[in-house]
Every structure is written in structure tokens, then in C-alpha cells.
Design an enzyme around this catalytic site. Structure first.
Site, mmCIF file in Angstrom:
data_model
loop_
_atom_site.group_PDB
_atom_site.id
_atom_site.type_symbol
_atom_site.label_atom_id
_atom_site.label_comp_id
_atom_site.label_asym_id
_atom_site.label_seq_id
_atom_site.Cartn_x
_atom_site.Cartn_y
_atom_site.Cartn_z
ATOM 1 N N PRO A 81 39.793 -20.257 -13.839
ATOM 2 C CA PRO A 81 38.495 -19.789 -13.357
ATOM 3 C C PRO A 81 38.035 -18.464 -13.963
ATOM 4 C CG PRO A 81 40.171 -19.455 -11.685
ATOM 5 C CD PRO A 81 40.801 -20.285 -12.769
ATOM 6 N N ASN A 82 36.750 -18.406 -14.178
ATOM 7 C CA ASN A 82 36.030 -17.210 -14.656
ATOM 8 C C ASN A 82 36.227 -16.919 -16.150
ATOM 9 O OD1 ASN A 82 34.911 -16.393 -12.026
ATOM 10 N ND2 ASN A 82 37.046 -16.000 -11.483
ATOM 11 N N ARG A 85 32.240 -11.041 -19.035
ATOM 12 C CA ARG A 85 33.013 -10.711 -17.843
ATOM 13 C C ARG A 85 33.841 -9.448 -18.089
ATOM 14 N NH1 ARG A 85 38.554 -13.767 -15.922
ATOM 15 N NH2 ARG A 85 38.767 -12.595 -13.999
ATOM 16 N N TYR A 130 38.516 -7.558 -20.610
ATOM 17 C CA TYR A 130 38.747 -8.833 -21.308
ATOM 18 C C TYR A 130 38.130 -8.890 -22.705
ATOM 19 C CZ TYR A 130 40.243 -10.197 -16.631
ATOM 20 O OH TYR A 130 40.890 -10.251 -15.420
ATOM 21 N N ASN A 150 46.345 -20.232 -19.497
ATOM 22 C CA ASN A 150 45.878 -19.025 -18.819
ATOM 23 C C ASN A 150 45.193 -19.519 -17.545
ATOM 24 O OD1 ASN A 150 44.768 -16.725 -17.806
ATOM 25 N ND2 ASN A 150 43.842 -16.035 -19.734
ATOM 26 N N ALA A 164 43.169 -16.427 -12.032
ATOM 27 C CA ALA A 164 43.573 -16.018 -10.677
ATOM 28 C C ALA A 164 44.476 -17.043 -9.985
ATOM 29 C CB ALA A 164 42.329 -15.752 -9.827
ATOM 30 N N HIS A 208 48.262 -16.548 -9.514
ATOM 31 C CA HIS A 208 48.880 -15.641 -8.555
ATOM 32 C C HIS A 208 49.152 -16.252 -7.188
ATOM 33 C CE1 HIS A 208 48.032 -12.876 -11.721
ATOM 34 N NE2 HIS A 208 46.724 -12.913 -11.547
ATOM 35 N N ASP A 226 53.692 -26.545 -8.736
ATOM 36 C CA ASP A 226 54.258 -27.905 -8.774
ATOM 37 C C ASP A 226 53.827 -28.657 -10.037
ATOM 38 O OD1 ASP A 226 55.580 -27.532 -6.409
ATOM 39 O OD2 ASP A 226 54.156 -28.666 -5.175
ATOM 40 N N GLU A 284 52.713 -19.247 -21.002
ATOM 41 C CA GLU A 284 51.761 -18.576 -20.099
ATOM 42 C C GLU A 284 51.119 -17.416 -20.851
ATOM 43 O OE1 GLU A 284 53.650 -17.013 -16.585
ATOM 44 O OE2 GLU A 284 51.799 -16.081 -15.845
ATOM 45 N N HIS A 288 48.060 -14.311 -20.680
ATOM 46 C CA HIS A 288 47.015 -13.538 -20.004
ATOM 47 C C HIS A 288 46.457 -12.540 -21.005
ATOM 48 C CE1 HIS A 288 48.113 -15.200 -16.156
ATOM 49 N NE2 HIS A 288 49.370 -15.004 -16.501
ATOM 50 N N SER A 348 44.697 -9.728 -20.286
ATOM 51 C CA SER A 348 45.118 -8.426 -19.782
ATOM 52 C C SER A 348 46.605 -8.517 -19.414
ATOM 53 C CB SER A 348 44.285 -8.046 -18.556
ATOM 54 O OG SER A 348 44.608 -8.915 -17.468
ATOM 55 N N ARG A 372 48.509 -4.209 -13.773
ATOM 56 C CA ARG A 372 47.229 -3.855 -13.154
ATOM 57 C C ARG A 372 47.442 -3.398 -11.711
ATOM 58 N NH1 ARG A 372 42.933 -8.340 -15.113
ATOM 59 N NH2 ARG A 372 41.622 -7.183 -13.657
ATOM 60 N N ARG A 385 48.213 -9.441 -8.383
ATOM 61 C CA ARG A 385 48.377 -9.891 -9.781
ATOM 62 C C ARG A 385 49.831 -9.828 -10.253
ATOM 63 N NH1 ARG A 385 43.030 -10.291 -11.526
ATOM 64 N NH2 ARG A 385 41.706 -8.662 -10.636
HETATM 65 C C1 DQA Z 1 43.896 -13.096 -16.431
HETATM 66 C C2 DQA Z 1 44.541 -12.109 -15.433
HETATM 67 C C3 DQA Z 1 44.356 -12.594 -14.023
HETATM 68 O O1 DQA Z 1 44.937 -11.661 -13.108
HETATM 69 C C4 DQA Z 1 42.881 -12.714 -13.693
HETATM 70 O O2 DQA Z 1 42.724 -13.250 -12.389
HETATM 71 C C5 DQA Z 1 42.114 -13.477 -14.696
HETATM 72 C C6 DQA Z 1 42.446 -13.344 -16.112
HETATM 73 C C7 DQA Z 1 43.979 -12.560 -17.867
HETATM 74 O O3 DQA Z 1 43.777 -13.352 -18.777
HETATM 75 O O4 DQA Z 1 44.195 -11.372 -18.081
HETATM 76 O O5 DQA Z 1 41.156 -14.155 -14.356
HETATM 77 O O6 DQA Z 1 44.625 -14.316 -16.375
#
Ligand code: DQA
Length: 154
Positions: free
Chosen positions: A18-19, A26, A31, A82, A85, A88, A95, A106, A108, A110, A115, A120
Site C-alpha cells: 500500500p501507498n 509520497r 522515499y 516491499n 505497512a 509490520h 502465513d 524483503e 524497504h 527507507s 525510524r 515499524r
Molecule cells: C516502506 C517502510 C514501511 O514502514 C512503510 O509503511 C512503507 C514503505 C519502505 O519502503 O521504506 O509504506 O516499506
């Protein structure tokens, strides 16, 4: 019979939660200013250079991500994830990752572990990941693809 490019390229899925569709707009101070469409192009280009056929997806709907992960498990496709959120707190994601048959990386953009928000600092993905890359910006995706390419070479 000649083999087409798809036949000799290893498939990898780069899945984003998401996002992340709003990358570039954003919180650019966290980011960066590269858009999601640009990231998708970069990931496909990096993959091509590594002999990987990269599929890039982003969704704001958890069930869609779960369906993709279930399909990746069925087809033993390596995944760069990635989960944003959901990383977390989603036990459904925990699962789904547990079922994967091929390497999971995995990523990310950031560094969530550094953080200030406590939430997080937990990841449901990490226990299932062959490698965790955080805090390297979009370059983290390139490193993840390099890792998968190296694994596939064995
Ligand atoms: C993220 C880090 C996550 O904590 C956050 O919720 C994101 C982006 C990152 O790519 O740094 O949406 O996964």
C-alpha cells in the site's frame, strides 16, 4: 526449435504494497522523487540485464497481494517484496510468505528498523526472507534482483 527470450529467462515478481503507487509524490524526503512507474521500468531493465523476466505489481488491497503470493508459491516464482505497512502487522502476510517455495527478498526503500515509529520495528516478512534490504532507496530493488539472479545461477 529456437528458444524465445521468455523460455531462457527466470521469472521474478516484484510485489509492492500500500501507498507505494504514490512514489515520487509520497513524502519525497523519505522515499525520493522517482515515481512508481519509473521504478517499475528500472526493475524490468535491471532484470533484463540479469537475465530475469521481471513482473512488477503494486496494490493497496491486501487480498490482491495475498493472491499474488499464493500464485507465486504455486509456481515457485522468486519474489522481491516491499509489503509497506502490511510488513509490520499482517499475520495473513506472514502465513503467505511462509508458503513460498523460491527465494524471498524483503525490500524497504527507507530503513524501518531505524525510524522513530515503534510499529515499524517489527516485520512479519523477515522470518521468511533469504535477505532483507532496507534503507538503500530504490537501489535496494536492484540488489534484490542481483541476489535472486545469483541464486538462480546455482
Ligand atoms: C516502506 C517502510 C514501511 O514502514 C512503510 O509503511 C512503507 C514503505 C519502505 O519502503 O521504506 O509504506 O516499506
Amino acid at each position: 526449435m529456437s528458444l524465445g527470450p521468455a523460455a531462457d529467462q527466470r521469472e521474478v515478481w516484484v510485489l509492492n504494497g500500500p501507498n507505494l503507487g504514490r512514489l515520487g509524490r509520497r513524502q519525497p524526503e523519505i522515499y525520493g522523487t522517482t515515481t512508481f512507474a519509473e521504478l517499475a521500468d528500472l526493475a524490468r531493465d535491471w532484470g533484463r540485464d540479469l537475465g530475469l523476466a521481471v513482473r512488477v505489481e503494486q496494490t493497496n488491497h491486501e487480498g490482491v497481494l495475498l493472491d499474488l503470493l499464493n500464485e507465486a508459491a504455486d509456481r515457485a516464482v522468486p519474489v522481491v517484496l516491499n509489503a509497506a505497512a502490511w510488513t509490520h502487522y499482517s499475520y495473513a502476510l506472514f502465513d503467505a510468505c511462509a508458503q513460498l517455495e523460491a527465494p524471498l527478498v524483503e525490500v524497504h526503500i527507507s530503513a524501518p528498523s531505524k525510524r522513530p515509529e515503534e510499529f515499524r520495528h517489527t516485520s512479519v516478512v523477515t522470518p521468511h526472507a533469504a535477505l532483507v534490504i532496507e534503507g538503500e532507496g530504490l537501489d535496494g530493488y536492484r540488489r534484490a534482483l542481483e541476489f535472486i539472479a545469483a541464486q538462480s545461477a546455482h
